[in-house]
Design an enzyme around this catalytic site. Structure first.
Site, PDB file in Angstrom:
ATOM      1  N   ASP A   1       0.870  -1.170   0.000  1.00  0.00           N
ATOM      2  CA  ASP A   1       0.000   0.000   0.000  1.00  0.00           C
ATOM      3  C   ASP A   1       0.918   1.235   0.000  1.00  0.00           C
ATOM      4  OD1 ASP A   1      -2.249   1.658   0.437  1.00  0.00           O
ATOM      5  OD2 ASP A   1      -1.848   1.645   2.586  1.00  0.00           O
TER       6      ASP A   1
ATOM      7  N   ASP B   1      -1.413  -0.913   6.046  1.00  0.00           N
ATOM      8  CA  ASP B   1      -1.647  -0.437   7.416  1.00  0.00           C
ATOM      9  C   ASP B   1      -3.096  -0.138   7.702  1.00  0.00           C
ATOM     10  OD1 ASP B   1      -1.451   3.126   7.500  1.00  0.00           O
ATOM     11  OD2 ASP B   1      -1.819   1.864   5.766  1.00  0.00           O
TER      12      ASP B   1
ATOM     13  N   ASP C   1      -6.597  -2.635   3.385  1.00  0.00           N
ATOM     14  CA  ASP C   1      -5.527  -3.556   2.960  1.00  0.00           C
ATOM     15  C   ASP C   1      -5.748  -4.986   3.467  1.00  0.00           C
ATOM     16  OD1 ASP C   1      -4.043  -1.398   1.811  1.00  0.00           O
ATOM     17  OD2 ASP C   1      -3.419  -0.836   3.821  1.00  0.00           O
TER      18      ASP C   1
END
Length: 1227
Positions: free
Chosen positions: A426, A857, A861
């Site tokens: 990410d 995080d 995700d």
């Protein structure tokens, strides 16, 4: 049961499972429950403050249980878990067979090791479950105040029931899911912290319905009688639909009135609520689903190795059975083969087929030791210690600022960390800090902000330009605000060409949000609690521009406005908040409808540019065009952008719309969808005010970490929701993309696609984009192929956006996308949804059969983290959902280098050694028995005593291999990171190939032949002290002693580093054998087979033959390995062996000096653990040859992309002219 509540009675577990099914299930849908098929009820009815009325429904209690077992299910369920392993079922079968007359060994031989292994596993399961049970008890026995007979009575949580009225005090946790009725705060407001739910520490505001505000005293609360109709229990944390029927009035209830179990009350003396969901039906419990069970690739290959051993076992038994069927013959009359005694049918020459079958079973029990029974237990123990003692306690992965160590949430995947080839990352909060600063903006077609971003500096540096940043001396600096432009500060905006637009812009920032102010109502001391760092940054910006938001109630926002009437004048303005249309991932915008003190009605809206532009009024084309250019400019500087717009409303228009809004809000079905549809009606014909640009800086050490990982042969893909320009520039700043790369960009932002989209025909749009994507993929792939053919072609990078990706993931285009992606050095996917992140991960995992790792995080995700082989969560600012779903958790992206290159690589090497060594030691032992079968007419006579066979795996050879799994280290941590190319051996799976297994198998055959034939041949001429020749048990005890000594010494030869634990374990195992046999040989009981070995070892130890054999046989057995290891290390070295030779004169004290700076900043407990790590340890010693290994030139040449083949004849030349450098050892 009443007609309104057609709910089946059930236990807590069945109730929670049925309620999971009820989540958004239409009432026509049915599910099976025993024999009946009741309709799934659309809602449940709860009677408040009336236990008797709720009794017929028999709702779930509030007691929770997270244990796997109870007293009655522990043994059956625990044993079932153990016998899911093929090896354990095999040993159970063998144990049963060994109780039959055809077994040559006593049942103890197989029953004892199996029992020990099962006992250890069950003790571990019981210990883990006992911990869970204690935790459950502590929670269930917590106390809470419940209303009983007009007063608050304290009872345990577990006795709470649906419909009870409870009082929760400040800083206490909510014991169940509650409907919020009243609070000690004015306006029925309370503040809650949801850290246990999603990790977010910022406070959330909850507001009770106005009708229930008075029920906060016990006298008043006891009068409360109402009925709640709400949805069935489900796991959606952020949605809730229901109605409260009170005094013949139906009031809609939404998530704003819901207080979830696990959250805690803050800044409020106490609240009163009514229990809606209890125990396993609470939303937090329904979310506590297990992370998908993952098995490492190496473990799956281990299953294949076990199957190979099964095949080998079958072949050995088949050969023996055929031999037995041929051997039995009437000519051996003296053996009485045709005897009619019980059990003699096994060798009856008249029925050779029966002989064949019975001998098969006999040999199956005899050769059962070929399968390593303690392998799984040993590996589990090794991995568990690696996780808890090495990964969790590594100071290199400890983040001082947030006091966060690394955390291995599972120990199943340690070695998988050493074989990762693709990383999916990410961007926000993973590569960047997720600390947002208001940096630039555009208002009414003018751009403001003079700062230069890190990414702009990086782009300039790559172009060879130096940028000087001019910071004005009066620039305001504050966390969340890094803006420098005097034209907007201190009221100067009044002199701009567009002061009215500026005013609307600042008001939009100050009003359109869900931020909570805390602390003193002064600009310097106030603290903002926001749902995201972006939102906080925008409110801080408004404060610095002179529009200071300082107080909020559920219906009002108070703003201290400066310089509006004239420069220097400050006035306090209160805005009535009529409606908040909240932000979500599908809307991608947030709107607030407010009323000014003068009665003016305004809708302020902020959101993603793509969403806002679709909803703008016609006209104003100049500002739209200019703002779009600015947005692209901000994006190319790596800034996060939002558009701001507003709309004035007529009171009549608002009133008619508000009726629809209230109706949608009261709906029990599809409330979210209806609210979104109603929002669409009012969010039209907006007037664009401008745009904001927020900087999210890169985390420390990200570019360096990515560089190391790429040198290690790992490919990194970035999957982000950001715009294409922002994503490309972040990728450039991270060294993922550079100017020398050939970039393939597949974007839906082309004129041709825009033209088709403007026509609005959805079918045509889908067909056209798919064709365009297909055309682009083909073109890029052809171009990529032309680059592969040229040796010095540039590296390739693919950038694709979410809309194109949706069509590229279509089954017809998927293979083309995969082939193109796998040949690219870097892939960046932007504007992607959480689902697309998971789809891309699965594409590489399943399609390319490569080992993948996902790191993120945020909650968006989670699906990507669970889809990959290994999921890593970053414990950042976006809550803990990613960490909860992950296999490993770290605080910063840069720690990935340590996790993979150090811990991952070491774990892979160690587990490979453990598995191959287990394979070797069991095969060697069983083959000595196999060779003996040829000497016994294939009768199945055992060579070893039963106790020897039983304890070989679980005592005499168990510990050294565990020590290898824990302490073996080829090169130290700093060298692992200095030479990341070493990691490529794991990606190629160099140490667990069939070739490696075949080499170990060859030495097993070689050593077993030496053990059997050397010992048996030499014993023919040897005599004991009484002058008698040795018998079977003398020879077998001698052979077994040689096997134990050799197999244990072999551990030292395969170890790269030898510590005192190696010596203790090897010496201890050999000593354990001698102690056992010395005691065992003097025990004799009438009902076992002990007479075989009675006094044997004492007879043997009285002869010179014993000592000569004990020295010569292991030496001869290990000589082959010694020669092989020398030749391999000298002529065909592994990469790590070359590094060992280069650094062989260095002590293994690297890494300690680097930790000194960390040591100064540690807490007392961390300081203690650091001090312990400073104590002197065994210096690493490398075993094997210390010749100057050839091949290191080719190793470094390969690093620079030059192919330089090794030349074996250089070795002798280099070895002869070798000059050893003199090293001054530090004392």
């Amino acid at each position: 049961m009443t007609l309104e509540e057609p709910q089946p009675s059930s236990s807590s577990s069945s109730s929670s499972s049925s309620s999971r099914m009820d989540q958004s299930v239409p009432s026509s849908r049915t599910f099976r429950l025993g024999r009946v098929q009741p309709q799934a009820p659309g809602h449940r009815t709860i009677f408040c403050n009336d236990r008797l009325a709720n009794l017929p429904v028999r709702l779930t209690g509030n007691s929770i249980s997270t244990t796997k077992y109870n007293v009655f299910t522990f043994l059956p369920k625990g044993l079932f878990e153990q016998f899911r392993r093929v090896a354990n079922i095999y040993f159970l079968t063998i144990s049963v067979l060994s109780t039959t007359p055809i077994s040559p060994v006593s049942p103890i031989t197989n029953v004892l090791p199996l029992s020990l292994v099962l006992l250890l596993s069950l003790i571990k399961e019981a210990f883990e479950d006992w911990k869970r049970f204690q935790n459950d008890m502590a929670i269930n026995n917590g106390t809470i105040d419940v209303l009983r007979d007009r007063e608050w009575v304290s009872i345990p949580w577990k006795k709470l029931q649906v419909g009870d009225l409870v009082k929760v005090k400040q800083d206490e946790f909510f014991p169940a899911d509650l409907l919020f009725l009243a609070s000690t705060n004015v306006d029925g407001v309370c503040y809650i912290e949801t850290a246990n739910l999603d990790g977010e520490t910022n406070l959330k505001i909850r507001k009770a319905l106005e009708k229930t505000w008075d029920y906060f005293t016990p006298e008043k609360a006891s009068e409360f009688k109402g009925e709640i109709q709400c949805e069935q229990p489900n796991n959606s944390l952020y949605t809730f639909t229901g109605n409260l029927i009170i005094q013949n009035q139906t009031l809609p209830v939404n998530p704003n009135q819901l207080l979830l179990r696990g959250c805690s009350l803050r800044n409020t003396e106490y609240i009163v609520g009514v229990v809606i969901f209890t125990g396993h039906e609470t939303k937090v419990m329904m979310n506590s689903m297990n992370v998908p069970s993952k098995r490492s690739t190496l473990e799956r290959k281990l299953d294949k190795l076990i199957l190979t051993l099964f095949a080998t076992l079958f072949v050995m038994c088949f050969i023996g059975a055929i031999g037995s069927a041929i051997f039995v013959n009437k000519k051996y009359f003296y053996l009485h083969l045709e005897s009619s005694e019980e059990g003699s049918a096994q060798f009856d020459p008249r029925n050779r087929f029966l002989v064949f079958l019975l001998t098969m079973f006999t040999l199956l029990t005899l050769y059962s030791t070929i399968i390593p029974i303690s392998l799984y237990v040993s590996i589990e123990m090794i991995k568990f210690i690696q996780s808890t003692q090495y990964i969790n306690k590594d100071l290199h992965m400890y983040h001082y600022e947030t006091n966060t160590p690394a955390l291995a949430r599972t120990s199943n995947l340690n070695e998988e960390l050493g074989q990762v080839e693709y990383i999916f990352s990410d961007k926000t909060g993973t590569l960047t800090r997720n600390l947002m600063d208001f940096f630039k903006c555009s208002i009414g077609g003018e751009i403001y902000g003079n700062g230069v971003t890190e990414i702009e500096k990086g782009i300039a540096e790559r172009s060879g330009i130096k940028i000087k940043e001019n910071v004005s001396p009066n620039a305001v600096r504050e966390r969340g605000f890094n803006f420098d432009d005097a034209r907007l500060m201190r009221g100067a905006w009044r002199n701009e060409p567009n002061p009215d637009s500026c005013k609307e812009f600042f008001r939009c920032l100050a009003i359109c949000h869900t931020v909570l102010p805390q602390g003193d109502e002064s600009p310097e001391k106030i603290c903002y609690q926001a749902a995201s760092p972006d939102e906080s940054a925008l409110v801080i910006a408004a404060k610095n521009f002179g529009f200071f938001f300082y107080r909020r109630t559920p219906t009002m926002i108070y703003v201290r406005e400066s310089h509006v009437e004239k420069i220097g004048k400050i006035q306090e303005v209160s805005y009535e908040i009529l409606n908040v249309l909240e932000f979500n991932s599908t809307r991608k915008r947030q709107s607030v409808l407010c009323r000014y003190p003068n009665g003016r009605l305004v809708l302020y809206c902020k959101g993603a540019d793509s969403v806002i532009y679709e909803r703008l009024a016609d006209g104003y084309n100049d500002i739209k065009k200019v703002t779009r250019e600015y947005l692209e400019q901000f994006g190319s500087s790596g800034l996060r952008t939002l558009c701001l717009a507003y709309k004035e409303l007529h009171p009549d228009v608002y009133e008619s719309w508000n009726e629809k809004f209230i109706q949608a809000k009261s709906s029990l079905r599809d409330r979210e969808k209806k609210l979104d549809e109603v929002a669409e009606l009012i969010e039209t014909d907006l007037i664009l005010i401008g745009s904001t640009a927020i900087e999210d800086k890169l985390q420390d050490g990200v570019p360096a970490c990515i560089d190391i990982l790429q040198r290690a042969g790992i490919k990194i893909w970035v999957l982000t929701g950001d715009k294409i320009e922002t994503a490309i520039n972040i990728a450039c700043a991270c060294n993922l993309i550079n100017n020398k790369m050939k970039q393939f960009i597949i974007s839906s932002e082309t004129d041709a696609i825009r033209e088709v989209e403007d026509r609005g025909d959805q079918v045509e749009i889908a067909r056209f984009i798919k064709e365009e994507v297909k055309k682009e993929l083909k073109k890029c792939f052809e171009e990529a192929k032309s680059h592969f053919s040229s040796l010095s072609g540039p590296k390739l990078a693919l950038v694709i956006d979410g809309k194109c990706l949706m069509y590229a993931l279509d089954p017809s285009l998927r293979v083309m996308l995969l082939n193109l992606s796998l040949n690219c050095h870097t892939v960046v996917c932007c504007r992607v949804s959480p689902l697309q992140k998971a789809q891309v991960t699965r594409l590489v995992k399943k399609g390319a059969q490569k080992i993948t790792l996902s790191i993120g995080d945020g909650a968006n995700d989670v699906s990507m983290i669970q889809a990959a082989h290994v999921g890593v969560g970053i414990s950042g600012l976006e809550g803990m959902q990613a960490v909860m779903a992950s296999d490993f958790a770290i605080a910063q992206f840069r720690y990935l280098a340590d996790l993979l290159l150090v811990h991952g690589r070491w774990s892979y090497l160690r587990i490979c050694k453990v598995v191959t060594y287990f394979f070797y030691k069991n095969l060697t032992f069983t083959l000595t028995q196999f060779w003996f079968t040829f000497q016994t007419g294939f009768s199945g006579q055992r060579f070893y005593d039963d106790w020897f066979q039983s304890l070989y795996n679980v005592i005499f050879t168990a510990l050294p291999v565990v020590i290898v799994g824990l302490f073996d280290k080829d090169v130290n941590a700093s060298l692992s990171k200095k030479y990341p190319e070493l990691y490529r051996e794991g990606i190629r799976n160099v140490f667990f190939k069939w070739k490696i297994v075949a080499i170990w198998a060859f030495f097993s055959v070689y050593q077993s032949l030496i053990f059997f034939y050397f010992v048996s041949s030499s014993s023919l001429s040897a005599k004991n002290s009484a002058g008698k020749t040795f018998g079977l048990w003398d020879v077998s005890t001698m052979a077994f002693t040689c096997v134990v000594v050799t197999v244990n010494l072999r551990v030292l030869m395969i170890s790269n580093s030898i510590t005192r634990w190696h010596y203790i374990s090897v010496g201890g195992s050999i000593l354990a054998w001698f102690i056992f046999v010395l005691i065992d040989s003097v025990i004799s009981t009438p009902y076992d087979r002990q007479e075989n070995v009675y006094f044997v070892i004492y007879v043997l130890m009285n002869t010179l033959y014993f000592y000569l054999t004990l020295i010569l046989v292991p030496a001869a057995a290990l000589f082959g390995d010694f020669v092989y290891q020398g030749v391999q290390r000298w002529f065909f070295p592994y990469d790590y062996q070359i590094i060992q030779e280069m650094h062989k004169h260095e002590n293994d004290d690297t890494g300690r000096a680097q930790l000194l700076e960390t040591g100064d900043r540690l807490s007392p407990s961390e300081g203690r653990s650091y001090a312990l790590s400073q104590l002197s340890r065994e210096t690493t010693k490398h075993t094997g040859f210390t010749f100057d290994s050839p091949g290191y030139e080719s190793f470094f040449a390969a690093q620079f992309g030059v192919h330089a083949p090794q030349r074996a004849w250089d070795v002798a030349r280099r070895a002869s002219m070798r000059s050893r450098p003199k090293i001054v050892q530090k004392k």
